[in-house]
Design a protein around this motif. Sequence first.
Motif, PDB file in Angstrom:
ATOM      1  N   LYS A   2       0.844  -1.187   0.000  1.00 50.74           N
ATOM      2  CA  LYS A   2       0.000   0.000   0.000  1.00 50.74           C
ATOM      3  C   LYS A   2       0.883   1.241   0.000  1.00 50.74           C
ATOM      4  CE  LYS A   2      -4.006  -1.900   2.333  1.00 50.74           C
ATOM      5  NZ  LYS A   2      -4.861  -1.796   3.519  1.00 50.74           N
ATOM      6  N   LEU A  22      -2.882   7.024   7.231  1.00 59.58           N
ATOM      7  CA  LEU A  22      -2.362   6.166   6.164  1.00 59.58           C
ATOM      8  C   LEU A  22      -1.537   5.012   6.728  1.00 59.58           C
ATOM      9  CD1 LEU A  22      -1.413   8.968   3.627  1.00 59.58           C
ATOM     10  CD2 LEU A  22      -3.246   7.281   3.360  1.00 59.58           C
ATOM     11  N   ARG A  25      -3.717   2.389   7.947  1.00 59.64           N
ATOM     12  CA  ARG A  25      -4.286   1.580   6.869  1.00 59.64           C
ATOM     13  C   ARG A  25      -3.250   0.665   6.237  1.00 59.64           C
ATOM     14  NH1 ARG A  25      -9.295   0.646   6.046  1.00 59.64           N
ATOM     15  NH2 ARG A  25      -8.953   0.629   3.825  1.00 59.64           N
ATOM     16  N   CYS A  27      -0.094   1.572   5.008  1.00 63.09           N
ATOM     17  CA  CYS A  27       0.784   2.122   3.973  1.00 63.09           C
ATOM     18  C   CYS A  27       2.237   1.986   4.408  1.00 63.09           C
ATOM     19  CB  CYS A  27       0.467   3.592   3.713  1.00 63.09           C
ATOM     20  SG  CYS A  27      -1.098   3.822   2.888  1.00 63.09           S
ATOM     21  N   PRO A  59      -4.724   4.223  -0.678  1.00 61.69           N
ATOM     22  CA  PRO A  59      -5.785   4.745   0.164  1.00 61.69           C
ATOM     23  C   PRO A  59      -5.863   6.266   0.055  1.00 61.69           C
ATOM     24  CG  PRO A  59      -4.398   3.242   1.403  1.00 61.69           C
ATOM     25  CD  PRO A  59      -3.703   3.536   0.107  1.00 61.69           C
ATOM     26  N   TRP A  61      -7.397   9.805   1.930  1.00 60.99           N
ATOM     27  CA  TRP A  61      -7.910  10.386   3.162  1.00 60.99           C
ATOM     28  C   TRP A  61      -8.503  11.726   2.819  1.00 60.99           C
ATOM     29  CZ3 TRP A  61      -6.317  14.353   6.796  1.00 60.99           C
ATOM     30  CH2 TRP A  61      -6.883  14.226   8.062  1.00 60.99           C
TER      31      TRP A  61
END
Length: 64
Positions: A2, A22, A25, A27, A59, A61
């Motif tokens: 990611k 991030l 998630r 990354c 991703p 945001w």
Amino acid sequence: MKIGYARVSTEDQTTDPQIDALRGRGCETIYQEHRSGKNTDRPELESCLQALRTGETLPIWCVS
């Protein structure tokens, strides 16, 4: 893998909340830059998009 991208418009803003989100998630690599929304030249975004490969996730945001 990611990959994330974080941007703020002014020097008095910080990408810290975006970076935290991030990383949360998953990354592994995060590109970031301080650029006005009026400025369409975003070299870090271009680098980020070029780094993406098939099957990878970017991703996003958003704050309204």
